[in-house]
Design a protein around this motif. Structure first.
Motif, mmCIF file in Angstrom:
data_model
loop_
_atom_site.group_PDB
_atom_site.id
_atom_site.type_symbol
_atom_site.label_atom_id
_atom_site.label_comp_id
_atom_site.label_asym_id
_atom_site.label_seq_id
_atom_site.Cartn_x
_atom_site.Cartn_y
_atom_site.Cartn_z
ATOM 1 N N MET A 1 0.846 -1.180 0.000
ATOM 2 C CA MET A 1 0.000 0.000 0.000
ATOM 3 C C MET A 1 0.881 1.228 0.000
ATOM 4 N N ASN A 2 0.504 2.237 0.775
ATOM 5 C CA ASN A 2 1.262 3.476 0.724
ATOM 6 C C ASN A 2 0.989 4.318 1.973
ATOM 7 N N TYR A 3 1.624 5.467 2.023
ATOM 8 C CA TYR A 3 1.484 6.374 3.162
ATOM 9 C C TYR A 3 0.022 6.757 3.382
ATOM 10 N N ALA A 4 -0.716 7.030 2.309
ATOM 11 C CA ALA A 4 -2.124 7.425 2.435
ATOM 12 C C ALA A 4 -2.947 6.313 3.093
ATOM 13 N N PHE A 5 -2.663 5.059 2.763
ATOM 14 C CA PHE A 5 -3.369 3.956 3.402
ATOM 15 C C PHE A 5 -3.037 3.900 4.894
ATOM 16 N N ALA A 6 -1.773 4.119 5.228
ATOM 17 C CA ALA A 6 -1.363 4.105 6.637
ATOM 18 C C ALA A 6 -2.115 5.175 7.427
ATOM 19 N N VAL A 7 -2.265 6.350 6.843
ATOM 20 C CA VAL A 7 -3.023 7.429 7.492
ATOM 21 C C VAL A 7 -4.488 7.000 7.652
ATOM 22 N N LYS A 8 -5.064 6.438 6.612
ATOM 23 C CA LYS A 8 -6.456 5.964 6.666
ATOM 24 C C LYS A 8 -6.628 4.915 7.766
ATOM 25 N N TRP A 9 -5.688 3.996 7.871
ATOM 26 C CA TRP A 9 -5.736 2.939 8.886
ATOM 27 C C TRP A 9 -5.717 3.555 10.291
ATOM 28 N N LEU A 10 -4.803 4.495 10.549
ATOM 29 C CA LEU A 10 -4.733 5.112 11.874
ATOM 30 C C LEU A 10 -5.956 5.969 12.166
ATOM 31 N N LYS A 11 -6.480 6.683 11.174
ATOM 32 C CA LYS A 11 -7.685 7.487 11.394
ATOM 33 C C LYS A 11 -8.892 6.606 11.714
ATOM 34 N N ALA A 12 -8.931 5.412 11.161
ATOM 35 C CA ALA A 12 -10.051 4.502 11.424
ATOM 36 C C ALA A 12 -10.138 4.139 12.900
ATOM 37 N N PHE A 13 -9.024 4.147 13.607
ATOM 38 C CA PHE A 13 -9.049 3.848 15.041
ATOM 39 C C PHE A 13 -9.903 4.849 15.800
ATOM 40 N N ARG A 14 -9.920 6.094 15.373
ATOM 41 C CA ARG A 14 -10.730 7.120 16.030
ATOM 42 C C ARG A 14 -12.188 7.058 15.603
ATOM 43 N N GLU A 15 -12.454 6.433 14.444
ATOM 44 C CA GLU A 15 -13.812 6.376 13.919
ATOM 45 C C GLU A 15 -14.632 5.284 14.602
ATOM 46 N N SER A 16 -14.243 4.034 14.398
ATOM 47 C CA SER A 16 -14.981 2.917 15.010
ATOM 48 C C SER A 16 -14.231 1.616 14.777
ATOM 49 N N ALA A 17 -14.543 0.624 15.584
ATOM 50 C CA ALA A 17 -13.961 -0.705 15.392
ATOM 51 C C ALA A 17 -14.361 -1.260 14.036
ATOM 52 N N ASP A 18 -15.602 -1.000 13.604
ATOM 53 C CA ASP A 18 -16.055 -1.477 12.290
ATOM 54 C C ASP A 18 -15.230 -0.860 11.163
ATOM 55 N N ALA A 19 -14.928 0.438 11.280
ATOM 56 C CA ALA A 19 -14.137 1.109 10.245
ATOM 57 C C ALA A 19 -12.745 0.484 10.135
ATOM 58 N N ILE A 20 -12.175 0.098 11.262
ATOM 59 C CA ILE A 20 -10.866 -0.551 11.244
ATOM 60 C C ILE A 20 -10.988 -1.933 10.596
ATOM 61 N N CYS A 21 -11.967 -2.709 11.058
ATOM 62 C CA CYS A 21 -12.119 -4.082 10.576
ATOM 63 C C CYS A 21 -12.387 -4.146 9.078
ATOM 64 N N GLU A 22 -12.996 -3.125 8.512
ATOM 65 C CA GLU A 22 -13.248 -3.103 7.068
ATOM 66 C C GLU A 22 -11.961 -3.099 6.252
ATOM 67 N N LEU A 23 -10.854 -2.708 6.852
ATOM 68 C CA LEU A 23 -9.575 -2.657 6.147
ATOM 69 C C LEU A 23 -8.875 -4.009 6.100
ATOM 70 N N TYR A 24 -9.433 -5.011 6.773
ATOM 71 C CA TYR A 24 -8.850 -6.352 6.838
ATOM 72 C C TYR A 24 -9.604 -7.298 5.908
ATOM 73 N N ALA A 25 -8.863 -8.195 5.270
ATOM 74 C CA ALA A 25 -9.479 -9.232 4.442
ATOM 75 C C ALA A 25 -10.263 -10.179 5.343
ATOM 76 N N ASP A 26 -11.154 -10.955 4.766
ATOM 77 C CA ASP A 26 -11.893 -11.941 5.557
ATOM 78 C C ASP A 26 -10.957 -12.998 6.135
ATOM 79 N N ASP A 27 -9.908 -13.330 5.414
ATOM 80 C CA ASP A 27 -8.908 -14.298 5.861
ATOM 81 C C ASP A 27 -7.648 -13.522 6.241
ATOM 82 N N PHE A 28 -7.460 -13.276 7.542
ATOM 83 C CA PHE A 28 -6.344 -12.461 8.024
ATOM 84 C C PHE A 28 -5.772 -13.078 9.292
ATOM 85 N N VAL A 29 -4.606 -12.593 9.688
ATOM 86 C CA VAL A 29 -3.982 -12.959 10.967
ATOM 87 C C VAL A 29 -3.506 -11.661 11.603
ATOM 88 N N PHE A 30 -3.880 -11.450 12.865
ATOM 89 C CA PHE A 30 -3.496 -10.257 13.620
ATOM 90 C C PHE A 30 -2.710 -10.703 14.847
#
Length: 153
Positions: A1-30
């Motif tokens: 990805m890129n810097y803009a995606f990283a910013v989007k990912w961090l901003k999602a933390f302030r928005e909601s858990a759902d907004a963060i989870c939308e950035l993950y594939a259905d098959d993921f490992v955290f």
């Protein structure tokens, strides 16, 4: 990805858990080994972890969590995000009384992305020692980095 995606990912933390989870594939490992969180593969479980960081109520003691990107290195397949984190109005963190004890931490998160640009693997590491030092946890002292030694010719 890129810097803009990283910013989007961090901003999602302030928005909601759902907004963060939308950035993950259905098959993921955290993984966040600092918090003893390994091999999380379910978005419901991931959302329960992240819900804390989207808190907006300054009165409930959970804190309002501020993340800031410090850098990004990577490409469309994987990337390393360097970030810093400062909660405000937090009363308790990982079982430690932090009320009226501001703290700051830095960390980095490694992502692997699928072809659709979703996160398929994440590993986050951050400096818990700096938090313990900042809040005056007994027995934790500040240890400055040693001065760099001169390079050999």
């Amino acid at each position: 990805m890129n810097y803009a995606f990283a910013v989007k990912w961090l901003k999602a933390f302030r928005e909601s858990a759902d907004a963060i989870c939308e950035l993950y594939a259905d098959d993921f490992v955290f993984e966040d080994p600092i918090l003893d969180q390994y091999q999380i593969r379910d978005k419901g479980d991931l959302g329960r972890i992240f819900v804390l960081y989207a808190n907006k109520d300054r009165e409930n003691g959970l804190g309002v969590h501020n993340f800031r990107i410090r850098g990004y290195e990577g490409d469309h397949r994987s990337g390393l995000i360097r970030w810093e984190w400062t909660p405000e109005d937090c009363a308790n963190f990982i079982g430690i009384d932090v009320k009226d004890k501001p703290f700051f931490a830095q960390g980095h998160t490694f992502h692997v992305y699928n072809e659709q640009g979703q996160i398929v693997r994440e590993s986050s590491w951050w400096d818990s020692g700096s938090i313990l030092h900042d809040v005056g946890f007994p027995g934790v002292t500040s240890t400055p980095f040693p001065a760099a030694e001169p390079a050999l010719a």
